[in-house]
Design a protein around this motif. Structure first.
Motif, mmCIF file in Angstrom:
data_model
loop_
_atom_site.group_PDB
_atom_site.id
_atom_site.type_symbol
_atom_site.label_atom_id
_atom_site.label_comp_id
_atom_site.label_asym_id
_atom_site.label_seq_id
_atom_site.Cartn_x
_atom_site.Cartn_y
_atom_site.Cartn_z
ATOM 1 N N LEU A 225 0.819 -1.212 0.000
ATOM 2 C CA LEU A 225 0.000 0.000 0.000
ATOM 3 C C LEU A 225 0.856 1.267 0.000
ATOM 4 O O LEU A 225 0.530 2.248 -0.663
ATOM 5 C CB LEU A 225 -0.949 0.003 1.196
ATOM 6 C CG LEU A 225 -2.065 -1.037 1.143
ATOM 7 C CD1 LEU A 225 -2.851 -1.037 2.447
ATOM 8 C CD2 LEU A 225 -2.975 -0.806 -0.049
ATOM 9 N N LYS A 226 1.962 1.214 0.729
ATOM 10 C CA LYS A 226 2.870 2.364 0.770
ATOM 11 C C LYS A 226 3.483 2.612 -0.613
ATOM 12 O O LYS A 226 3.532 3.746 -1.088
ATOM 13 C CB LYS A 226 3.959 2.116 1.820
ATOM 14 C CG LYS A 226 4.764 3.311 2.178
ATOM 15 C CD LYS A 226 5.665 3.004 3.362
ATOM 16 C CE LYS A 226 6.369 4.244 3.830
ATOM 17 N NZ LYS A 226 7.189 3.991 5.010
ATOM 18 N N ALA A 227 3.946 1.552 -1.264
ATOM 19 C CA ALA A 227 4.533 1.683 -2.601
ATOM 20 C C ALA A 227 3.486 2.113 -3.625
ATOM 21 O O ALA A 227 3.746 2.974 -4.474
ATOM 22 C CB ALA A 227 5.164 0.353 -3.023
ATOM 23 N N PHE A 228 2.306 1.532 -3.527
ATOM 24 C CA PHE A 228 1.213 1.870 -4.449
ATOM 25 C C PHE A 228 0.855 3.343 -4.322
ATOM 26 O O PHE A 228 0.730 4.061 -5.313
ATOM 27 C CB PHE A 228 0.003 0.978 -4.143
ATOM 28 C CG PHE A 228 -1.184 1.232 -5.013
ATOM 29 C CD1 PHE A 228 -1.217 0.771 -6.318
ATOM 30 C CD2 PHE A 228 -2.289 1.911 -4.525
ATOM 31 C CE1 PHE A 228 -2.316 0.991 -7.125
ATOM 32 C CE2 PHE A 228 -3.391 2.134 -5.326
ATOM 33 C CZ PHE A 228 -3.408 1.675 -6.627
ATOM 34 N N ASP A 229 0.714 3.797 -3.098
ATOM 35 C CA ASP A 229 0.370 5.190 -2.844
ATOM 36 C C ASP A 229 1.470 6.129 -3.344
ATOM 37 O O ASP A 229 1.180 7.186 -3.912
ATOM 38 C CB ASP A 229 0.115 5.390 -1.355
ATOM 39 C CG ASP A 229 -0.683 6.638 -1.068
ATOM 40 O OD1 ASP A 229 -1.672 6.890 -1.787
ATOM 41 O OD2 ASP A 229 -0.319 7.360 -0.126
ATOM 42 N N ALA A 230 2.721 5.754 -3.139
ATOM 43 C CA ALA A 230 3.837 6.585 -3.613
ATOM 44 C C ALA A 230 3.818 6.689 -5.139
ATOM 45 O O ALA A 230 4.082 7.758 -5.703
ATOM 46 C CB ALA A 230 5.164 6.007 -3.138
#
Length: 63
Positions: free
Chosen positions: A49-54
């Protein structure tokens, strides 16, 4: 897969970017909205989720 939180990625560009960061998709399937295209199912982990959001340019999971 039924007990996991998953995220379906419809964008080839997003899929390639996630794979470049080391994420491995669970399965590939035909896009239900347009069977000419594929989509990819990823496990929805905090790291994912962190990578996707970034990649989207947001900050929701980047705390």
């Amino acid at each position: 897969m039924s007990n996991q939180n998953v995220k379906i990625i419809y964008s080839l560009k997003m899929h390639i970017a996630l794979q470049a960061q080391g994420f491995v998709y669970l399965t590939e399937m035909k896009n239900p909205n347009n069977p000419r295209f594929n989509c990819w199912v990823y496990e929805e982990t905090p790291e994912f989720l962190k990578a996707f959001d970034a990649l989207l340019g947001g900050g929701r999971y980047n705390d």
